[in-house]
Design a protein around this motif. Structure first.
Motif, PDB file in Angstrom:
ATOM      1  N   CYS A   1       0.874  -1.316  -0.048  1.00  0.00           N
ATOM      2  CA  CYS A   1      -0.040   0.055  -0.013  1.00  0.00           C
ATOM      3  C   CYS A   1       0.851   1.087   0.125  1.00  0.00           C
ATOM      4  O   CYS A   1       0.330   2.344  -0.529  1.00  0.00           O
ATOM      5  CB  CYS A   1      -0.801   0.067   1.187  1.00  0.00           C
ATOM      6  SG  CYS A   1      -1.958   1.356   1.299  1.00  0.00           S
TER       7      CYS A   1
ATOM      8  N   THR B   1     -12.663   5.582   5.433  1.00  0.00           N
ATOM      9  CA  THR B   1     -11.532   5.317   5.391  1.00  0.00           C
ATOM     10  C   THR B   1     -10.247   6.181   5.154  1.00  0.00           C
ATOM     11  O   THR B   1     -10.574   7.079   5.512  1.00  0.00           O
ATOM     12  CB  THR B   1     -11.654   4.087   3.796  1.00  0.00           C
ATOM     13  OG1 THR B   1     -10.563   3.561   3.792  1.00  0.00           O
ATOM     14  CG2 THR B   1     -11.904   4.882   2.609  1.00  0.00           C
ATOM     15  N   GLY B   2      -9.135   5.601   4.695  1.00  0.00           N
ATOM     16  CA  GLY B   2      -8.003   6.568   4.649  1.00  0.00           C
ATOM     17  C   GLY B   2      -6.893   5.987   3.792  1.00  0.00           C
ATOM     18  O   GLY B   2      -7.291   5.023   2.839  1.00  0.00           O
ATOM     19  N   GLY B   3      -5.851   5.957   4.249  1.00  0.00           N
ATOM     20  CA  GLY B   3      -5.056   6.131   5.505  1.00  0.00           C
ATOM     21  C   GLY B   3      -5.768   5.386   6.679  1.00  0.00           C
ATOM     22  O   GLY B   3      -6.622   4.462   6.244  1.00  0.00           O
ATOM     23  N   GLU B   4      -5.499   5.664   7.771  1.00  0.00           N
ATOM     24  CA  GLU B   4      -6.190   4.987   8.817  1.00  0.00           C
ATOM     25  C   GLU B   4      -7.264   5.873   9.284  1.00  0.00           C
ATOM     26  O   GLU B   4      -6.548   6.951   9.969  1.00  0.00           O
ATOM     27  CB  GLU B   4      -5.112   4.401   9.755  1.00  0.00           C
ATOM     28  CG  GLU B   4      -5.717   3.674  11.037  1.00  0.00           C
ATOM     29  CD  GLU B   4      -6.889   2.753  10.822  1.00  0.00           C
ATOM     30  OE1 GLU B   4      -6.806   1.877   9.859  1.00  0.00           O
ATOM     31  OE2 GLU B   4      -7.789   2.894  11.540  1.00  0.00           O
ATOM     32  N   PRO B   5      -8.407   5.738   9.143  1.00  0.00           N
ATOM     33  CA  PRO B   5      -9.504   6.635   9.694  1.00  0.00           C
ATOM     34  C   PRO B   5      -9.389   6.998  10.993  1.00  0.00           C
ATOM     35  O   PRO B   5     -10.000   8.013  11.626  1.00  0.00           O
ATOM     36  CB  PRO B   5     -10.832   6.090   9.265  1.00  0.00           C
ATOM     37  CG  PRO B   5     -10.537   4.469   9.001  1.00  0.00           C
ATOM     38  CD  PRO B   5      -9.199   4.365   8.371  1.00  0.00           C
TER      39      PRO B   5
ATOM     40  N   SER C   1      -8.975  -4.944   8.232  1.00  0.00           N
ATOM     41  CA  SER C   1      -7.968  -5.472   6.976  1.00  0.00           C
ATOM     42  C   SER C   1      -7.131  -6.425   7.919  1.00  0.00           C
ATOM     43  O   SER C   1      -6.486  -5.957   9.066  1.00  0.00           O
ATOM     44  CB  SER C   1      -7.446  -4.292   6.363  1.00  0.00           C
ATOM     45  OG  SER C   1      -8.085  -3.628   5.794  1.00  0.00           O
TER      46      SER C   1
ATOM     47  N   GLU D   1      -8.168  -9.146  -4.561  1.00  0.00           N
ATOM     48  CA  GLU D   1      -7.116  -9.381  -5.662  1.00  0.00           C
ATOM     49  C   GLU D   1      -6.274  -7.961  -5.415  1.00  0.00           C
ATOM     50  O   GLU D   1      -6.839  -6.916  -5.127  1.00  0.00           O
ATOM     51  CB  GLU D   1      -7.431  -9.259  -6.838  1.00  0.00           C
ATOM     52  CG  GLU D   1      -8.189 -10.726  -7.340  1.00  0.00           C
ATOM     53  CD  GLU D   1      -8.683 -11.005  -8.788  1.00  0.00           C
ATOM     54  OE1 GLU D   1      -8.853 -11.969  -9.159  1.00  0.00           O
ATOM     55  OE2 GLU D   1      -8.634  -9.585  -9.407  1.00  0.00           O
TER      56      GLU D   1
ATOM     57  N   THR E   1      -3.332   4.593  -0.194  1.00  0.00           N
ATOM     58  CA  THR E   1      -3.771   5.181   0.901  1.00  0.00           C
ATOM     59  C   THR E   1      -4.004   6.668   0.841  1.00  0.00           C
ATOM     60  O   THR E   1      -4.457   7.343   1.645  1.00  0.00           O
ATOM     61  CB  THR E   1      -2.338   5.078   1.934  1.00  0.00           C
ATOM     62  OG1 THR E   1      -2.751   5.802   3.133  1.00  0.00           O
ATOM     63  CG2 THR E   1      -1.120   5.741   1.452  1.00  0.00           C
TER      64      THR E   1
ATOM     65  N   GLY F   1      -8.826   3.421   0.257  1.00  0.00           N
ATOM     66  CA  GLY F   1      -9.306   1.945  -0.478  1.00  0.00           C
ATOM     67  C   GLY F   1     -10.517   1.513   0.116  1.00  0.00           C
ATOM     68  O   GLY F   1     -11.234   2.288   0.660  1.00  0.00           O
TER      69      GLY F   1
HETATM   70  N1  SAM Z   1      -6.155   1.731   6.768  1.00  0.00           N
HETATM   71  C1  SAM Z   1      -7.200   1.234   6.772  1.00  0.00           C
HETATM   72  C2  SAM Z   1      -7.091  -0.498   6.517  1.00  0.00           C
HETATM   73  O1  SAM Z   1      -6.168  -0.878   6.228  1.00  0.00           O
HETATM   74  O2  SAM Z   1      -8.195  -1.261   6.559  1.00  0.00           O
HETATM   75  C3  SAM Z   1      -8.184   1.692   5.512  1.00  0.00           C
HETATM   76  C4  SAM Z   1      -7.409   2.273   4.262  1.00  0.00           C
HETATM   77  S1  SAM Z   1      -6.688   0.993   3.389  1.00  0.00           S
HETATM   78  C5  SAM Z   1      -6.051   1.604   2.046  1.00  0.00           C
HETATM   79  C6  SAM Z   1      -8.227  -0.143   2.715  1.00  0.00           C
HETATM   80  C7  SAM Z   1      -8.190  -1.276   2.139  1.00  0.00           C
HETATM   81  O3  SAM Z   1      -7.046  -1.337   0.855  1.00  0.00           O
HETATM   82  C8  SAM Z   1      -7.146  -2.465   3.185  1.00  0.00           C
HETATM   83  O4  SAM Z   1      -8.001  -3.406   3.302  1.00  0.00           O
HETATM   84  C9  SAM Z   1      -5.973  -3.015   2.387  1.00  0.00           C
HETATM   85  O5  SAM Z   1      -5.632  -3.819   2.621  1.00  0.00           O
HETATM   86  C10 SAM Z   1      -6.483  -2.486   0.850  1.00  0.00           C
HETATM   87  N2  SAM Z   1      -5.581  -2.045  -0.314  1.00  0.00           N
HETATM   88  C11 SAM Z   1      -4.249  -1.306  -0.031  1.00  0.00           C
HETATM   89  N3  SAM Z   1      -3.736  -1.313  -1.135  1.00  0.00           N
HETATM   90  C12 SAM Z   1      -4.207  -2.266  -1.891  1.00  0.00           C
HETATM   91  C13 SAM Z   1      -3.882  -2.716  -3.336  1.00  0.00           C
HETATM   92  N4  SAM Z   1      -2.899  -2.370  -3.959  1.00  0.00           N
HETATM   93  N5  SAM Z   1      -4.594  -3.893  -3.641  1.00  0.00           N
HETATM   94  C14 SAM Z   1      -5.871  -4.140  -3.059  1.00  0.00           C
HETATM   95  N6  SAM Z   1      -6.246  -3.788  -1.701  1.00  0.00           N
HETATM   96  C15 SAM Z   1      -5.377  -2.810  -1.465  1.00  0.00           C
END
Ligand code: SAM
Ligand code: SF4
Length: 328
Positions: free
Chosen positions: A27, A65-69, A118, A187, A324, A328
């Motif tokens: 990410c 969502t975020g980042g970490e909300p 996650s 995926e 981020t 996501g």
């Molecule tokens: N920080 C929070 C979290 O991790 O749940 C919310 C933001 S995070 C960007 C949201 C989701 O996007 C997470 O489940 C993360 O695993 C997923 N994610 C991030 N990069 C990704 C990617 N390149 N492909 C698929 N899922 C991705």
């Protein structure tokens, strides 16, 4: 409101911050990203303006969502404010779980509907490596708090990474045997992560594994497709016979029909409306809001701009922001 190919757009995902306490290998780069300055981040009142306009156009579901909300100061207040917007009947949250035990009760009281956590591995050492410093105990404490406060159904999202965590997929499926959870396998998407971000993430192509391959490989789990009258959300659901919960697959890359049922828009933490996760198209709204302009027309334009399909198969992937930064 319907987009140009007739999809009903009723869901807005809001990134409340581009900051995060983790650095998950797929990410973010190891040193993180340059977070946007505080003055450029949408204030709660500004986010609410977008939510009200979205609700005017028929959006009824919001995800934070975020980042970490949960690292955004005052997040519980934001949930409470959004809950009061007429037309919004569902607010959900996607989190890495680190602060969930602390906030679950307040979030529920503020009106949060449910939570997605996650979790990419059940192994504490691998968890630390994938998140680049996380402690898996926070996940179990967070899940306990979610259960205790009735934020049902809990959804657990695992990003499938070939050679890193794919051997754990059967163990994740087994979590549904005794728990009424939705365990969803996602995926990996190529979102500004095409270069090597360290040993555990050389590049998305070599870490990618398709849903199709996983379903073939783990046929022995006896997954049965679940008939969904109206598919709610992007996951295709299955069940292990006799299990209490569900197994879901989210296949944005492998499933050519994935975009046909997309119902969402995104709002970045710095105030850009994004019609599609996989396209760099964005319409800025923050300046307009700060100059007291009406943004209804901008919102309608974003809906109409929503691409019919992503272009990953043509090797066009988003390049302007990491996951981020988009939310996501
Ligand atoms: N920080 C929070 C979290 O991790 O749940 C919310 C933001 S995070 C960007 C949201 C989701 O996007 C997470 O489940 C993360 O695993 C997923 N994610 C991030 N990069 C990704 C990617 N390149 N492909 C698929 N899922 C991705
Ligand atoms: Fe942070 Fe979530 Fe990205 Fe991990 S996936 S780095 S927890 S925003």
């Amino acid at each position: 409101m319907n987009d140009s190919i007739g999809r009903l757009i009723n869901y807005l995902r809001i990134s409340v911050t581009d900051r995060c306490n983790y650095r998950c290998v797929y990410c973010m780069p190891p040193d993180g990203i340059n977070a946007v300055g505080h003055s450029e981040i949408m204030r709660f009142e500004e986010i609410l303006k977008v939510v009200r306009v979205a609700a005017d156009y028929g959006v009824s579901k919001i995800r934070l969502t975020g980042g970490e909300p949960l690292v955004r100061h005052g997040i519980v207040d934001l949930v409470r404010m959004i809950r009061k917007v007429p037309g919004i009947n569902e607010i959900t949250l996607t989190t890495n779980g680190y602060l969930l035990a602390k906030y679950a009760r307040e979030l529920k009281e503020a009106g949060l509907t449910r939570v997605n956590i996650s979790l990419d591995t059940l192994d504490p050492d691998l968890f630390r490596k994938i998140t680049r410093n996380g402690d898996i105990n926070s996940i179990w404490e967070g899940i306990e708090a979610v259960e205790k406060n009735g934020l049902h159904p809990l959804k657990i999202n695992m990003v499938m990474l070939a050679g890193i965590n794919d051997h754990e997929i059967p163990d994740f499926m087994d979590l549904t045997l005794e728990n009424e959870w939705h365990v969803r396998f996602i995926e990996l998407m190529p979102i500004k992560n095409q270069i090597s971000w360290g040993e555990l993430f050389p590049d998305p192509a070599s870490c990618y594994i398709s849903t199709r391959k996983v379903l073939e490989r783990f046929q022995n789990k006896g997954l049965k497709p679940v008939y969904q009258v109206d598919q709610i959300g992007p996951a295709k659901l299955y069940q292990i016979p006799g299990a209490k919960g569900y197994v879901g697959f989210i296949s944005p890359v492998d499933d050519e029909h994935f975009c046909g049922s997309c119902n969402r828009l995104r709002l970045t933490a710095d105030g850009n409306l994004r019609p599609c996760l996989m396209s760099d198209l964005e319409i800025p709204v923050l300046d307009a809001i700060r100059s007291e302009k009406d943004i209804h027309e901008l919102f309608a334009r974003v809906v109409k701009l929503k691409p019919a399909h992503h272009e990953l198969l043509l090797n066009h992937s988003p390049e302007n922001r990491t996951m981020t930064q988009i939310g996501g």
